[in-house]
Design a protein around this motif. Structure first.
Motif, PDB file in Angstrom:
ATOM      1  N   SER A 197       1.017  -1.311  -0.146  1.00  0.00           N
ATOM      2  CA  SER A 197      -0.310  -0.140   0.001  1.00  0.00           C
ATOM      3  C   SER A 197       0.923   1.272   0.169  1.00  0.00           C
ATOM      4  O   SER A 197       1.888   1.159  -0.009  1.00  0.00           O
ATOM      5  N   ASP A 198       0.267   2.222  -0.226  1.00  0.00           N
ATOM      6  CA  ASP A 198       1.104   3.894  -0.265  1.00  0.00           C
ATOM      7  C   ASP A 198       1.649   4.385   0.725  1.00  0.00           C
ATOM      8  O   ASP A 198       2.882   3.714   1.396  1.00  0.00           O
ATOM      9  N   GLU A 199       0.910   3.127   1.801  1.00  0.00           N
ATOM     10  CA  GLU A 199       2.081   3.540   3.525  1.00  0.00           C
ATOM     11  C   GLU A 199       3.568   2.789   3.305  1.00  0.00           C
ATOM     12  O   GLU A 199       3.363   3.040   4.252  1.00  0.00           O
ATOM     13  N   LYS A 223       4.904   1.775   0.896  1.00  0.00           N
ATOM     14  CA  LYS A 223       5.578   1.624  -0.531  1.00  0.00           C
ATOM     15  C   LYS A 223       7.058   1.558   0.067  1.00  0.00           C
ATOM     16  O   LYS A 223       8.202   1.199  -0.455  1.00  0.00           O
TER      17      LYS A 223
END
Length: 300
Positions: free
Chosen positions: A218-220, A222
């Motif tokens: 996820s972006d968090e 990455k």
């Protein structure tokens, strides 16, 4: 424990939640009770002050104080000496952690002889060769003082007998580990996805229709994602041990493997009477099976 199991197995605290039913619900629950019995001997533990649990939709940190954990197999992992006055030293020398470690030490015999067990091909439960108490305790120290991605394993509260909260967290973690890996005496994934009666060597690339190299964080998270290395070669350390069980999973560059075939689990390799004599040499204790790269064979 069902909520924790759901997070570990299905990614949510209330499966199926779109990903399927919780696998091994009763086994995980039974494991939890076994660990609690080993820790507390059937006596209900007492603490002097409750802790406040804040409801949150983020279920990613079930077993941690926002921290994932992992078992480390032998040899015992090493770490830099810890100064008593450092942040890590304050954690390991706190009353909470000292009491937690003492309680675990008191249960060491039961942990090694009753919890860290694996099922042999002869259906006997015997002590694991991979998961041992000393390794576990050292790993717990590392995860409590250093952690992963600034997340530490939750070891309890700063109240009288607050270490018991930490023991419950350890029990929840071990309940999952006993189901997922310890019972197989493995820390690497086994090749178990049977396709058309055969075990594709490309199971290493993904089983049950998955493609491991196409997974992304996820972006968090990455920043923790590792880029795919097309030139990497690696072979697993552990594997299944039943009669004819596939050898360890492996991968390598396409310049080395233009295609991959199967593991032939029916092949009788233990034939000392043959001319020339033939033995099973892929892994220690192998009774049957061999790699067969005579023709390409796809995974699922």
């Amino acid at each position: 424990i069902d909520a924790v199991s759901g997070i570990v197995n299905r990614g949510c605290h209330n499966p199926p939640c779109g990903t399927g039913e919780l696998d091994g619900r009763m086994e995980r629950s039974d494991n939890f009770n076994k660990v609690l019995d080993a820790f507390f001997g059937g006596v209900i533990p007492q603490v002097t002050a409750p802790i406040t649990v804040t409801e949150t939709s983020d279920t990613s940190d079930s077993l941690t104080e926002s921290n994932p954990s992992s078992a480390v197999s032998t040899p015992i992992p090493t770490r830099q000496p810890v100064s008593p006055s450092s942040e890590a030293g304050l954690v390991l020398n706190s009353d909470t952690f000292v009491n937690l470690a003492q309680a675990l030490d008191d249960s060491k015999g039961d942990i090694d002889s009753k919890l860290f067990l694996y099922l042999t091909p002869d259906y006997q439960w015997i002590p694991s060769t991979v998961y041992r108490y000393d390794d576990f305790l050292e790993s717990l120290k590392i995860m409590s003082e250093i952690g992963v991605a600034e997340k530490l394993f939750y070891t309890g509260e700063n109240v009288d007998n607050g270490y018991i909260y930490g023991l419950i967290n350890v029990a929840a973690f071990l309940a999952q580990s006993m189901k997922e890996t310890i019972q197989y005496d493995a820390c690497d994934e086994n090749s178990w996805d049977l396709i058309g009666g055969k075990y594709p060597l490309s199971n290493a690339c993904g089983q049950l229709g998955q493609s491991y190299q196409d997974y992304h964080c996820s972006d968090e998270e990455k920043h923790m994602e590792c880029p795919v290395d097309p030139n990497m070669s690696i072979t697993a350390v552990t594997h299944a041990k039943w009669y004819g069980a596939p050898g360890p999973l492996f991968c390598g560059p396409k310049t080395e493997y233009s295609f991959t075939g199967i593991w032939d689990h029916l092949y009788e390799c233990n034939r000392p009477w043959a001319n020339p004599p033939e033995t099973c040499s892929v892994y220690e204790g192998q009774k049957a099976g061999k790699y067969d790269n005579s023709a390409p064979y796809a995974n699922n």
